[in-house]
Structures are given as C-alpha cells and as structure tokens.
Design a protein around this motif. Structure first.
Motif, PDB file in Angstrom:
ATOM      1  N   HIS A  89      31.396  68.179  36.666  1.00 56.11           N
ATOM      2  CA  HIS A  89      32.220  66.949  36.271  1.00 56.11           C
ATOM      3  C   HIS A  89      33.502  66.891  36.128  1.00 56.11           C
ATOM      4  N   GLY A  90      33.973  65.762  36.271  1.00 51.25           N
ATOM      5  CA  GLY A  90      35.198  65.077  36.387  1.00 51.25           C
ATOM      6  C   GLY A  90      36.292  64.654  35.663  1.00 51.25           C
ATOM      7  N   GLN A  91      36.690  64.238  35.403  1.00 53.08           N
ATOM      8  CA  GLN A  91      37.162  63.314  34.719  1.00 53.08           C
ATOM      9  C   GLN A  91      38.111  62.286  34.970  1.00 53.08           C
ATOM     10  N   HIS A  92      38.583  62.124  36.187  1.00 52.94           N
ATOM     11  CA  HIS A  92      39.127  60.905  37.373  1.00 52.94           C
ATOM     12  C   HIS A  92      37.878  59.971  37.504  1.00 52.94           C
ATOM     13  N   ALA A  93      38.692  59.258  38.896  1.00 47.82           N
ATOM     14  CA  ALA A  93      38.134  58.312  39.571  1.00 47.82           C
ATOM     15  C   ALA A  93      37.226  59.026  40.281  1.00 47.82           C
ATOM     16  N   TYR A  94      37.988  59.741  41.356  1.00 51.79           N
ATOM     17  CA  TYR A  94      37.505  59.869  42.464  1.00 51.79           C
ATOM     18  C   TYR A  94      36.382  60.991  42.294  1.00 51.79           C
ATOM     19  N   MET A  95      35.932  61.605  41.092  1.00 48.63           N
ATOM     20  CA  MET A  95      34.531  62.465  41.229  1.00 48.63           C
ATOM     21  C   MET A  95      33.638  61.372  40.436  1.00 48.63           C
ATOM     22  N   SER A  96      33.983  61.141  39.851  1.00 45.59           N
ATOM     23  CA  SER A  96      32.986  59.949  39.059  1.00 45.59           C
ATOM     24  C   SER A  96      33.045  59.349  39.771  1.00 45.59           C
ATOM     25  N   LYS A  97      33.211  58.138  40.688  1.00 48.81           N
ATOM     26  CA  LYS A  97      32.817  56.366  41.002  1.00 48.81           C
ATOM     27  C   LYS A  97      32.625  57.913  42.611  1.00 48.81           C
ATOM     28  N   PHE A  98      32.131  58.230  42.706  1.00 47.35           N
ATOM     29  CA  PHE A  98      31.589  59.626  43.719  1.00 47.35           C
ATOM     30  C   PHE A  98      30.006  59.688  43.364  1.00 47.35           C
ATOM     31  N   LYS A  99      29.996  60.173  42.488  1.00 46.56           N
ATOM     32  CA  LYS A  99      28.242  60.267  41.354  1.00 46.56           C
ATOM     33  C   LYS A  99      27.757  59.610  40.958  1.00 46.56           C
ATOM     34  N   ASN A 100      28.372  57.985  41.187  1.00 46.74           N
ATOM     35  CA  ASN A 100      27.719  56.910  40.452  1.00 46.74           C
ATOM     36  C   ASN A 100      26.991  56.198  41.136  1.00 46.74           C
ATOM     37  N   ASP A 101      27.832  56.164  42.903  1.00 45.34           N
ATOM     38  CA  ASP A 101      27.744  55.565  44.049  1.00 45.34           C
ATOM     39  C   ASP A 101      26.364  56.746  43.916  1.00 45.34           C
ATOM     40  N   LEU A 102      26.619  57.284  44.483  1.00 44.85           N
ATOM     41  CA  LEU A 102      25.760  58.266  44.952  1.00 44.85           C
ATOM     42  C   LEU A 102      24.249  58.122  44.253  1.00 44.85           C
ATOM     43  N   ILE A 103      24.351  58.089  43.056  1.00 46.57           N
ATOM     44  CA  ILE A 103      22.952  58.252  42.185  1.00 46.57           C
ATOM     45  C   ILE A 103      22.736  56.695  42.352  1.00 46.57           C
ATOM     46  N   ASP A 104      23.404  55.512  42.350  1.00 46.01           N
ATOM     47  CA  ASP A 104      22.852  54.548  42.795  1.00 46.01           C
ATOM     48  C   ASP A 104      22.434  54.259  43.645  1.00 46.01           C
ATOM     49  N   ALA A 105      22.672  54.697  44.828  1.00 40.68           N
ATOM     50  CA  ALA A 105      22.018  54.382  46.207  1.00 40.68           C
ATOM     51  C   ALA A 105      20.981  55.174  46.422  1.00 40.68           C
ATOM     52  N   LEU A 106      20.902  56.082  45.976  1.00 38.05           N
ATOM     53  CA  LEU A 106      19.540  57.342  45.383  1.00 38.05           C
ATOM     54  C   LEU A 106      18.816  56.314  45.137  1.00 38.05           C
ATOM     55  N   LYS A 107      18.732  56.158  43.784  1.00 38.25           N
ATOM     56  CA  LYS A 107      17.362  55.240  42.880  1.00 38.25           C
ATOM     57  C   LYS A 107      17.186  53.889  43.801  1.00 38.25           C
ATOM     58  N   CYS A 108      18.635  53.206  44.485  1.00 42.25           N
ATOM     59  CA  CYS A 108      17.594  51.632  45.336  1.00 42.25           C
ATOM     60  C   CYS A 108      17.108  52.244  46.435  1.00 42.25           C
ATOM     61  N   TYR A 109      17.258  53.402  46.763  1.00 44.36           N
ATOM     62  CA  TYR A 109      16.486  54.053  48.244  1.00 44.36           C
ATOM     63  C   TYR A 109      14.715  54.890  47.806  1.00 44.36           C
ATOM     64  N   LEU A 110      15.066  55.618  46.387  1.00 46.60           N
ATOM     65  CA  LEU A 110      13.870  56.165  46.599  1.00 46.60           C
ATOM     66  C   LEU A 110      12.977  55.071  45.910  1.00 46.60           C
ATOM     67  N   GLU A 111      13.381  54.040  45.334  1.00 41.04           N
ATOM     68  CA  GLU A 111      12.314  53.246  44.276  1.00 41.04           C
ATOM     69  C   GLU A 111      10.734  53.325  44.836  1.00 41.04           C
ATOM     70  N   PRO A 112      10.963  52.601  46.753  1.00 36.51           N
ATOM     71  CA  PRO A 112       9.494  52.620  46.999  1.00 36.51           C
ATOM     72  C   PRO A 112       8.826  54.059  47.134  1.00 36.51           C
ATOM     73  N   HIS A 113       8.946  54.613  47.270  1.00 34.47           N
ATOM     74  CA  HIS A 113       8.552  55.620  47.227  1.00 34.47           C
ATOM     75  C   HIS A 113       8.098  56.660  45.874  1.00 34.47           C
ATOM     76  N   PHE A 114       8.154  55.984  44.430  1.00 27.21           N
ATOM     77  CA  PHE A 114       7.318  56.562  43.708  1.00 27.21           C
ATOM     78  C   PHE A 114       6.235  55.756  42.859  1.00 27.21           C
ATOM     79  N   ASP A 115       5.710  56.357  42.083  1.00 27.56           N
ATOM     80  CA  ASP A 115       5.063  55.463  41.475  1.00 27.56           C
ATOM     81  C   ASP A 115       5.202  54.858  40.324  1.00 27.56           C
ATOM     82  N   ASN A 116       5.491  55.844  38.930  1.00 22.54           N
ATOM     83  CA  ASN A 116       5.979  55.687  38.228  1.00 22.54           C
ATOM     84  C   ASN A 116       6.950  57.058  37.697  1.00 22.54           C
ATOM     85  N   GLU A 117       7.206  57.283  38.247  1.00 19.86           N
ATOM     86  CA  GLU A 117       8.437  58.095  38.011  1.00 19.86           C
ATOM     87  C   GLU A 117       9.833  58.043  38.697  1.00 19.86           C
ATOM     88  N   ASN A 118      10.997  59.277  37.482  1.00 19.65           N
ATOM     89  CA  ASN A 118      12.084  58.858  37.192  1.00 19.65           C
ATOM     90  C   ASN A 118      12.691  58.903  38.903  1.00 19.65           C
TER      91      ASN A 118
END
Length: 201
Positions: free
Chosen positions: A13-42
C-alpha cells in the motif's frame, strides 16, 4: 475448485498519489482488456483491506489466491520490505508447484510489474523466473494506461499470459479440488541478506 478471479493483485500500500494512481490505472487497464477472455469470473481480486493478519483475513486471502488464475505483483522496493507481500509471493509459489502436477505450465503464475526499480538491483525472485514487465518509466504525467500506446504492448502481453493459463486451468483442474484446504505459508525471510552494521572509524 471454481475459478473466481483472473488475477490476484499483490502490492504494498502507498499513501500518496504516485503509488495509488499507478495501482488504480493498472487495475483499470487489466480489467478492461481481460473482460473478453472470461465467462462469469472477476477479472481481478484486489485486497483493499490488508489489515496485517488474523485468521479470517488469512483464510480470505488464501482462498482468493487459490481461486485465481495468476498473480500480478506490483514490484517496488517497498514490496520486498513488507512481510505480508513476501508471504503472498511465497503462497503463489506453492500454488504453482501444485499446478505443475496438473498441466505443463506455459509460464510462471507470478507476473511481476516493475513500478519502481530498486537502486541496487532487482531481487532474483523478480528478475529471475519468467517474464517481468518494466513500467518504471510511468509517472503521474503518463495518463491513462489503457489508452497510452507506450504501455499497451506490455498490457497485451500480461493479458494474453493470464488468458492462456485460464484455459489450461479450466481444462485441467482435478475434480473435487478444494481451495478451502489451502493455507498461507509462514512469513518467508527477507529477500536480501542484511549487511552487518558499519561504523565509521
């Protein structure tokens, strides 16, 4: 065993913008491009609590890891300094050892994403086995990862690797495998030898 998550997200965990934004940006990108590959999984399991232990939390993390296809590690020097993240890393290594008996792994289950390089060197746990991707050029000015052409080739590599494991795991998981029986390992030792104290003469 039911596959519930494409990837378990392991990070310090990070407390400031750099670590938090990178984590959230990576999560958003992976969710976006993984979605077509899965059925009902998160697409991802992201532990937003990380409260530092306790049986209930350990059981929750252990089950989520076992029910995940792979693990994303956001590597920073802080990652290897924290006992709980080293423990998650060791747990996924145990899961990989088990799955090797089910099918020939096309690659390692742990995918390190380098956010910040260590000033000395990457530890062998990160640099040695398999593929890691280097995002250390990311800054707060980089914008949205899922639309930034500089990072999209690496995002695609990660997504394809997870998708490949997903299909192998769906086909090869033994009937009746119970993720409720998986337990977290003991906290592993530090990844680097601690140098002896140096006192000036």
């Amino acid at each position: 065993m039911t596959i519930r998550h494409g990837c378990f997200f392991s990070y310090a965990h990070g407390q400031h913008a750099y670590m938090s934004k990178f984590k959230n940006d990576l999560i958003d990108a992976l969710k976006c491009y993984l979605e077509p590959h899965f059925d009902n999984e998160n697409e991802l399991f992201v532990d937003s609590e990380q409260l530092g232990g306790g049986d209930d939390l350990d059981e929750k993390i252990a089950r989520a890891m076992c029910e995940s296809v792979c693990m994303i590690v956001i590597y920073t020097p802080k990652y290897e300094a924290h006992a709980y993240t080293r423990r998650e890393f060791a747990a996924m290594q145990l899961i990989e050892d088990e799955r090797k008996k089910w099918y020939t792994l096309p690659s390692h289950l742990i995918i390190p994403v380098i956010m910040t390089q260590h000033p000395l060197s990457l530890p062998p746990q990160i640099s040695g086995p398999g593929m890691y991707v280097d995002f250390s050029r990311y800054t707060l000015a980089s914008g949205d990862l899922k639309t930034n052409p500089e990072f999209l080739p690496d995002i695609k590599k990660i997504v394809l690797r997870i998708a490949q494991h997903y299909h192998y795991l769906k086909q090869c998981t033994p009937p009746g495998h119970d993720c409720g029986r998986f337990v977290m390992p003991d906290i592993p030792p530090e990844w680097r030898a601690v140098p002896p104290p140096h006192f000036p003469r």
